[in-house]
Design an enzyme around this catalytic site. Structure first.
Site, PDB file in Angstrom:
ATOM      1  N   GLU A 162       0.847  -1.194   0.000  1.00 32.75           N
ATOM      2  CA  GLU A 162       0.000   0.000   0.000  1.00 32.75           C
ATOM      3  C   GLU A 162       0.886   1.249   0.000  1.00 32.75           C
ATOM      4  O   GLU A 162       0.753   2.140   0.865  1.00 32.75           O
ATOM      5  CB  GLU A 162      -1.001  -0.029   1.164  1.00 32.75           C
ATOM      6  CG  GLU A 162      -1.935  -1.213   1.060  1.00 32.75           C
ATOM      7  CD  GLU A 162      -3.186  -1.149   1.931  1.00 32.75           C
ATOM      8  OE1 GLU A 162      -3.276  -0.269   2.799  1.00 32.75           O
ATOM      9  OE2 GLU A 162      -4.092  -1.986   1.701  1.00 32.75           O
ATOM     10  N   GLU A 181      -4.673  -8.706  -0.834  1.00 33.84           N
ATOM     11  CA  GLU A 181      -5.522  -8.436   0.336  1.00 33.84           C
ATOM     12  C   GLU A 181      -6.947  -8.268  -0.164  1.00 33.84           C
ATOM     13  O   GLU A 181      -7.218  -7.398  -1.001  1.00 33.84           O
ATOM     14  CB  GLU A 181      -5.088  -7.173   1.086  1.00 33.84           C
ATOM     15  CG  GLU A 181      -3.787  -7.357   1.850  1.00 33.84           C
ATOM     16  CD  GLU A 181      -3.427  -6.172   2.737  1.00 33.84           C
ATOM     17  OE1 GLU A 181      -4.349  -5.484   3.236  1.00 33.84           O
ATOM     18  OE2 GLU A 181      -2.223  -5.945   2.912  1.00 33.84           O
TER      19      GLU A 181
HETATM   20  O1  AHR Z   1      -5.268  -6.258   6.540  1.00 34.15           O
HETATM   21  C1  AHR Z   1      -5.202  -5.138   7.370  1.00 34.15           C
HETATM   22  C2  AHR Z   1      -4.538  -3.947   6.690  1.00 34.15           C
HETATM   23  O2  AHR Z   1      -5.314  -3.540   5.599  1.00 34.15           O
HETATM   24  C3  AHR Z   1      -3.176  -4.161   6.099  1.00 34.15           C
HETATM   25  O3  AHR Z   1      -2.161  -4.032   7.025  1.00 34.15           O
HETATM   26  C4  AHR Z   1      -3.079  -3.081   5.086  1.00 34.15           C
HETATM   27  O4  AHR Z   1      -2.232  -3.425   4.026  1.00 34.15           O
HETATM   28  C5  AHR Z   1      -4.520  -2.852   4.667  1.00 34.15           C
HETATM   29  O5  AHR Z   1      -4.861  -1.524   4.686  1.00 34.15           O
END
Ligand code: AHR
Length: 530
Positions: A202, A334
């Site tokens: 991110e 994710e």
């Molecule tokens: O999964 C939780 C968080 O969500 C992670 O650390 C981040 O990459 C995302 O914003």
């Protein structure tokens, strides 16, 4: 950008979760007509689509995976036996670690050597203290115990290419260099097999609030030092591990475009993060609860989950411009539901319950990934244990397998299976003024030689009869399982009898050259044809 469905009916296919453009099969038996094209195989569905994510966050690693060798919770070298056995049972292919946002504050040297001497740090992202008891050796031991491949996220934001390079050497070097000797002194003779290296997490947000232009340059700098052999020019990745660039959030195609244009040749894959949040807006993520939700929240959440298809299409269009050969993979590393944390829990620990609705989100999302398998070659649900859309919830020595876990168990035959187009017209459901398909479906020829069909019916009120014409296939018998429950928020609690788990499904039969499936409301059905 909002992605919706404009027509009254849409087509779903294992190759393209299509919205127009395919021949419409006629409804039969007052139900829905479909065609399964066993004679037109599509791309392989990488087993890594069923990947997991474990971050140093709340109870994900500590308590969830690691309890330490002296714990009363049964463990093997500190890794809890119940969780490891459950993850092994669903053949988890790959686990991304150690973050997430945590990755960009992690210094790998904190997590090697005698545990008693490892530094205690503050976990500045998620709260609590980081003991570093679970480090590189423990991660690879965990992977060995569950049979999964490795995917490390390196610290790009608060570290250097040199720190990255040394971690890679610590893991993979077989030479007589000092770093490899340090690994040997710490108890590991042979190098480990490193599958994937994420460069940045991110980067547009917690990974340094970078612009895409700045990130692309930084990525190029780090990726240059991924090579194994200095004689090879940096553009060529001669490391056995694949390089994954930090990709866009949600539908940010400008990020994808800028980063690919500048750094595309230096990556093997680019990531995408897409979370299912109430209203699709990050700030409203705490407005939806995991359980006890009003009836209309069912469709709101499932609509947001269905948007994954449009988001993937938008990014794929950009990727196809830069990489028409489809060399670069799109890793959705994710994804999952994000609700308000459970009352009474630490808000930063992101602990939430997991219901039948999450099972529908999981199955719908896996079906969408299957429809994009020519690009989507890995996905990592967030997260494996105790965080967000967890596979497993623990409470002390007790553990619950969530409805999401059971979906992954049902979808195991799709790992490395050959996708088969399944054209089906799905009626639409409404979420406010937005609409989405009532069900999604996948079909594939498994490694076991059998044909597997999955249907996720998101319609909370109505079942459907699917009349599937089988092209290029003679089936003699069908068997399968169904996951459903009376209550929309049915869920499983650690130490209590399961409220949601798959049972034998008797609603499918072979009829001449076809297959009829009576899919119940709010249900996931997975079948095998022989
Ligand atoms: O999964 C939780 C968080 O969500 C992670 O650390 C981040 O990459 C995302 O914003």
């Amino acid at each position: 950008m909002r992605v919706g469905w404009k027509s009254a009916l849409c087509m779903v296919s294992a190759v393209a979760l299509g919205f127009g453009g395919m021949a419409h099969a006629k409804p039969a038996n007052n139900g829905i007509a479909a065609v399964l094209h066993a004679d037109k195989p599509g791309p392989v569905l990488s087993r890594n689509i069923q990947g997991q994510f474990a971050e140093h966050l709340g109870g994900s690693v500590y308590d969830g995976i690691w309890v330490g060798p002296d714990s009363p919770v049964p463990n093997t070298r500190g890794i809890r036996n119940d969780v490891a056995a459950a993850l092994k049972a669903v053949k988890v292919p790959v686990v991304r670690w150690p973050g997430g946002c945590f990755a960009d504050i992690y210094h790998w040297r904190d997590g090697i050597g005698p545990r008693a001497q490892r530094p205690m740090r503050k976990n500045d992202w998620w709260g609590g203290l980081e003991s570093n008891a679970f480090g590189t050796h423990e991660y690879f031991d965990f992977l060995d115990q569950i049979g999964a491949d490795s995917y490390i996220a390196i610290n790009m934001a608060t570290s250097t290419p040199s720190e990255m390079r040394e971690w890679l050497d610590y893991i993979t070097s077989s030479a007589n260099d000092t770093i490899a000797d340090q690994r040997r002194a710490n108890g590991r003779q042979k190098p480990w097999k490193l599958g994937f290296v994420g460069i940045g997490n991110e980067a547009w947000g917690c990974g340094g609030a970078q612009t895409p232009e700045y990130f692309a340059n930084e990525y190029r700098r780090f990726a240059t030092f991924m090579h194994r052999n200095g004689a090879t020019f940096h553009m060529h990745n001669d490391n056995a591990a694949l390089r994954v660039a930090s990709g866009p959030n949600n539908d940010d195609t400008a990020w994808m475009d800028t980063v690919l244009k500048s750094a595309g040749p230096m990556m093997d894959a680019i990531s995408l993060h897409y979370y299912t949040v109430f209203d699709g807006k990050w700030d409203s993520r705490n407005e939806a609860t995991a359980t006890g939700f009003p009836a209309e929240h069912w469709n709101h959440i499932l609509y947001q989950a269905s948007r994954m298809d449009g988001v993937l299409r938008a990014h794929e269009a950009v990727m196809d411009r830069h990489d028409p050969q489809k060399r670069i993979g799109l890793y959705v590393d994710e994804w999952g539901t994000w609700y308000a944390p459970e009352p009474g829990t630490e808000p930063g620990f992101l602990y939430q319950q997991n219901t039948l609705r999450d099972a529908l989100v999981a199955a719908m999302t896996l079906n969408i990934f299957h429809a994009h398998a020519d690009r989507v070659r890995m996905a990592n649900i967030a997260q494996a244990v105790n965080v967000l859309q967890a596979m497993i919830l623990t409470d002390g020595a007790k553990m619950a397998l969530t409805p999401t876990y059971h979906v992954f168990r049902l979808y195991m035959p799709f790992q490395d299976a050959q996708s088969l187009p399944l054209d089906v017209q799905a009626p639409l459901l409404q979420s406010g003024t937005d609409s989405f398909p009532a069900f999604t479906a996948s079909a594939a020829k498994g490694k076991d030689g059998r044909i597997h069909v999955a249907v996720a019916n998101a319609d909370a009120d109505k079942g459907y009869r699917l009349s599937v014409r089988l092209d290029g296939l003679r089936a003699r018998k069908v068997s399968g399982e169904v996951l459903t429950a009376a209550k929309r928020d049915a869920h499983n609690l650690p130490g209590q009898p399961e409220q949601v788990h798959p049972v034998r499904f008797d609603g499918a039969r072979i009829t001449g050259d076809g297959l009829t499936i009576d899919v119940p409301a709010k249900a996931v059905v997975v079948l095998a044809l022989d």
